[in-house]
Design a protein around this motif. Sequence first.
Motif, PDB file in Angstrom:
ATOM      1  N   TRP A 218       1.806 -14.587 -13.332  1.00 15.13           N
ATOM      2  CA  TRP A 218       2.232 -13.319 -13.644  1.00 15.13           C
ATOM      3  C   TRP A 218       1.685 -12.737 -15.120  1.00 15.13           C
ATOM      4  O   TRP A 218       1.225 -11.228 -15.028  1.00 15.13           O
ATOM      5  N   SER A 219       1.477 -13.244 -16.137  1.00 10.51           N
ATOM      6  CA  SER A 219       0.896 -12.611 -17.420  1.00 10.51           C
ATOM      7  C   SER A 219      -0.555 -12.140 -17.134  1.00 10.51           C
ATOM      8  O   SER A 219      -0.810 -10.845 -17.749  1.00 10.51           O
ATOM      9  N   ILE A 220      -1.279 -12.867 -16.341  1.00 11.99           N
ATOM     10  CA  ILE A 220      -2.535 -12.325 -16.080  1.00 11.99           C
ATOM     11  C   ILE A 220      -2.595 -11.169 -14.974  1.00 11.99           C
ATOM     12  O   ILE A 220      -3.319 -10.183 -15.236  1.00 11.99           O
ATOM     13  N   PHE A 221      -1.819 -11.083 -14.152  1.00 10.32           N
ATOM     14  CA  PHE A 221      -1.487  -9.946 -13.165  1.00 10.32           C
ATOM     15  C   PHE A 221      -1.126  -8.882 -13.944  1.00 10.32           C
ATOM     16  O   PHE A 221      -1.490  -7.924 -13.669  1.00 10.32           O
ATOM     17  N   MET A 222      -0.060  -8.750 -14.548  1.00  9.90           N
ATOM     18  CA  MET A 222       0.379  -7.762 -15.630  1.00  9.90           C
ATOM     19  C   MET A 222      -0.723  -7.273 -16.451  1.00  9.90           C
ATOM     20  O   MET A 222      -0.775  -6.023 -16.767  1.00  9.90           O
ATOM     21  N   SER A 223      -1.482  -8.235 -17.099  1.00 14.26           N
ATOM     22  CA  SER A 223      -2.556  -7.695 -18.030  1.00 14.26           C
ATOM     23  C   SER A 223      -3.525  -6.932 -17.240  1.00 14.26           C
ATOM     24  O   SER A 223      -3.932  -5.625 -17.613  1.00 14.26           O
ATOM     25  N   THR A 224      -3.898  -7.377 -15.892  1.00 13.24           N
ATOM     26  CA  THR A 224      -4.815  -6.534 -15.086  1.00 13.24           C
ATOM     27  C   THR A 224      -4.156  -5.219 -14.615  1.00 13.24           C
ATOM     28  O   THR A 224      -4.926  -4.170 -14.970  1.00 13.24           O
ATOM     29  N   LEU A 225      -2.962  -5.384 -14.168  1.00 11.57           N
ATOM     30  CA  LEU A 225      -2.467  -4.205 -13.900  1.00 11.57           C
ATOM     31  C   LEU A 225      -2.083  -3.389 -14.866  1.00 11.57           C
ATOM     32  O   LEU A 225      -2.300  -2.035 -14.667  1.00 11.57           O
TER      33      LEU A 225
END
Length: 471
Positions: free
Chosen positions: A265-272
Amino acid sequence: MFLAAFLDSSIWFPVLFSNLVLLPLILGVIIFFFAKPAFRYYLNEIGDYIIQRLLSDKYSQNIAEIITSLKRMSVLNMIELNLRAQDGKTLKRPLGSPKHFPGYDLLMFSSSIMSKFSLPESASIEMRVSIGPKSIKPLSISIPLMISGMAYGLALSEQEKIALAKAAKTMETATCSGEGPFLPEERQEAGKYILQISRWPWGGRTDEQIALADMLEVQMGQGAEIGTYKVEAMEGKAQMLAGLVPGQSVVSLPAPPGVNSPQDWSIFMSTLRQKAKGIPIALKLMPTGHLEEDLAIALDLGFDAIVLDGAQGGSYGSTPIKQDDFGIPTINALVRANRFFKERGVREQISIISAGGYFTPGECLKALALGADAIYLGSIVLMASSSDQADKVTPFEPPTTMVFYDSPTNSKDLCVNQAAISVVNLLTSIVAEMKEGMRALGKTSLKELSPDDLVALDSYTAEVTGVRRIY
């Protein structure tokens, strides 16, 4: 001239008169005096036969058995068990659960009568709302009502999505794409546009599509649907936009593409966040008994808004078990989320969008008083969009067949402009009543609303909402 001469004939005129006037009159008299007694006789015979059978046949052979069955189950239960018996497949029930969950009915507005007067009709009421206040580019809408995410292809037709987009633009509010394939024509017609990052192979969206959005909404569930499910092959334009080949069925994912485990989740949200370029990012979920746990994770991940789609939420075609037996009621979800964010000291930094089962102006205004920043509307805008055109399909099909993608003949009959006008009229009427309620409370702005403007008619509702009881 020929006709006049023909009618003047002493031979043919009496013949015509007797055939055109006297014969139907004679037949009518015969039917009245002879058919009516015959009809009453046979109706009486049939009635006597039915009553005799009902009162004499033993239960195992008596049609009255169905009465005892319906005492134990509803008519809907009986219809659905027979539908299941047809092919052994799961049912797909449209428009949500028929169950009556606890709602706003036992809350009443409480205005001061003598110590504080209501506002005059000319008083201006501020209804503008800002979603995602901590984001660089908050979503600003003129009314606290938005059109909920309903998927093109998976649910709605292109005509319906365009009509809803037009209506939202006219009302200066937002419409949501839903979880289906991105429909360019919808975005072109919409004003403020919310793009769902959904749990489908196409759900990650392209950078170009994200750049066209005014807010992103990460979809992890909704009031009538959670988990994964299979959709049979879409046809036509939706299939092409989804990147599917003809005849290909598709299964939803547990989470959006790129999130294969909770640790992602953390990587996903950072990219988004980088792709979003300052617009708000919301999380949409089905609220459950683990709501606070989910909200804590959402808070840590930096979501700007939370969409809580309660158990009353509808869907194009989720299974009855997910509609009837999962989630918690909308009012409980709203109150718990509002309380959680206040206890964390972040209530002013994150927006709450409440969804699921909102049908009246009063329900919407009560939700805003209990802490919602905005309301998503779904089922009622679908019904309104086809309301003036229902005669094209009724009585043999429900009006909503005009808005669904998988009924191409009927959906093509939908007049887009008329559908948009009907939705605009609905929203205009609801907002006008909400303003009237605000004036009666002596409020000029939505920010002035609070639970203190409400009283509860029973102990349960008072305990759930924290509103004082009337006794």
